[in-house]
Write an enzyme that holds these catalytic residues in place. Structure first.
Site, PDB file in Angstrom:
ATOM      1  CG  ASP A 216      33.525  49.957  37.270  1.00 41.53           C
ATOM      2  OD1 ASP A 216      32.563  49.328  36.698  1.00 41.53           O
ATOM      3  OD2 ASP A 216      33.495  51.290  37.909  1.00 41.53           O
TER       4      ASP A 216
ATOM      5  CG  HIS B 175      30.104  42.087  30.430  1.00 42.99           C
ATOM      6  ND1 HIS B 175      30.524  42.696  31.377  1.00 42.99           N
ATOM      7  CD2 HIS B 175      28.836  42.292  30.458  1.00 42.99           C
ATOM      8  CE1 HIS B 175      29.727  43.449  31.831  1.00 42.99           C
ATOM      9  NE2 HIS B 175      28.523  43.406  31.490  1.00 42.99           N
TER      10      HIS B 175
ATOM     11  CG  LEU C 133      48.715  34.235  40.290  1.00 41.19           C
ATOM     12  CD1 LEU C 133      49.016  35.348  41.060  1.00 41.19           C
ATOM     13  CD2 LEU C 133      48.763  34.914  38.950  1.00 41.19           C
TER      14      LEU C 133
HETATM   15  C1  IPE Z   1      32.709  45.253  35.091  1.00 42.66           C
HETATM   16  O1  IPE Z   1      32.078  46.011  34.184  1.00 42.66           O
HETATM   17  C2  IPE Z   1      32.120  43.819  34.950  1.00 42.66           C
HETATM   18  C3  IPE Z   1      31.441  43.525  36.143  1.00 42.66           C
HETATM   19  C4  IPE Z   1      31.060  44.196  37.025  1.00 42.66           C
HETATM   20  C5  IPE Z   1      30.722  42.182  35.749  1.00 42.66           C
HETATM   21  P1  IPE Z   1      30.666  46.804  34.648  1.00 42.66           P
HETATM   22  O2  IPE Z   1      29.523  45.864  34.117  1.00 42.66           O
HETATM   23  O3  IPE Z   1      30.395  47.180  35.757  1.00 42.66           O
HETATM   24  O4  IPE Z   1      30.590  47.662  33.258  1.00 42.66           O
HETATM   25  P2  IPE Z   1      29.985  49.319  33.553  1.00 42.66           P
HETATM   26  O5  IPE Z   1      30.758  49.906  34.622  1.00 42.66           O
HETATM   27  O6  IPE Z   1      28.522  49.315  33.550  1.00 42.66           O
HETATM   28  O7  IPE Z   1      30.312  49.832  32.147  1.00 42.66           O
HETATM   29 MG    MG Z   2      30.584  49.528  36.559  1.00 41.80          MG
END
Ligand code: IPE
Ligand code: MG
Length: 155
Positions: free
Chosen positions: A12, A29, A123
């Site tokens: 997240d 990402h 793993l």
């Molecule tokens: C995590 O980061 C990656 C995915 C859920 C794909 P987010 O995309 O949720 O990033 P924020 O929370 O919007 O900053």
């Molecule tokens: Mg998020």
């Protein structure tokens, strides 16, 4: 042996991180992959047996198509680039989630990586992809219903 056998991580904040770095959500990402690499390394070092990574949730379909496609692309590129290293490191990959609506070429790739790594036992990485708790409950209940079995505590 580490008594901690299973670690699950909900990824997240990657998008926000990317924007904060005065770049884009997609930059966040992409950078998230580096964190994944570090987590895998640390898990091996700590002798953790199962690592569950929550990646793309069913909620994430609400995002712009461009971002969704980019997330899929990152996963594909990761497999292409890292498959040999995963094999070398004796890592087993398991995809958990619903492959419905996922592009067929990506499904093919996911199935292949599962197949190739299935006998590895250092793993196990569970990639929770297109997952959702409501969906999981629904799936489990339907499975029981199909068997016409009565639901008990165990099921
Ligand atoms: C995590 O980061 C990656 C995915 C859920 C794909 P987010 O995309 O949720 O990033 P924020 O929370 O919007 O900053
Ligand atoms: Mg998020």
């Amino acid at each position: 042996m580490n008594p901690l056998r299973h670690v699950a991580i909900i990824m997240d904040g990657n998008g926000r991180w990317g924007l904060k770095k005065k770049n884009s959500r997609n930059y966040g990402h992409l950078h998230g992959i580096k964190t994944v690499q570090k987590i895998i390394q640390a898990s091996i070092k700590k002798e953790i047996k199962y690592l569950t990574l929550y990646t793309f949730s069913t909620e994430n379909w609400k995002r712009p198509l461009e971002e969704i496609n980019y997330l899929f692309k990152i996963l594909e590129n990761y497999i292409d680039k890292e498959l040999n290293k995963l094999i070398e490191k004796n890592i087993k990959i398991k995809i958990i989630g619903n492959l419905h609506k996922i592009p067929s070429h990506l499904i093919k790739k996911l199935k292949r990586v599962e197949q190739i790594t299935k006998k590895n036992n250092k793993l196990q990485i569970n990639v929770a992809f297109n997952y959702g708790s409501r969906q999981e409950i629904l799936h489990a209940v339907n499975k029981i219903h199909k068997k016409k079995a009565k639901i008990n505590e165990k099921s």
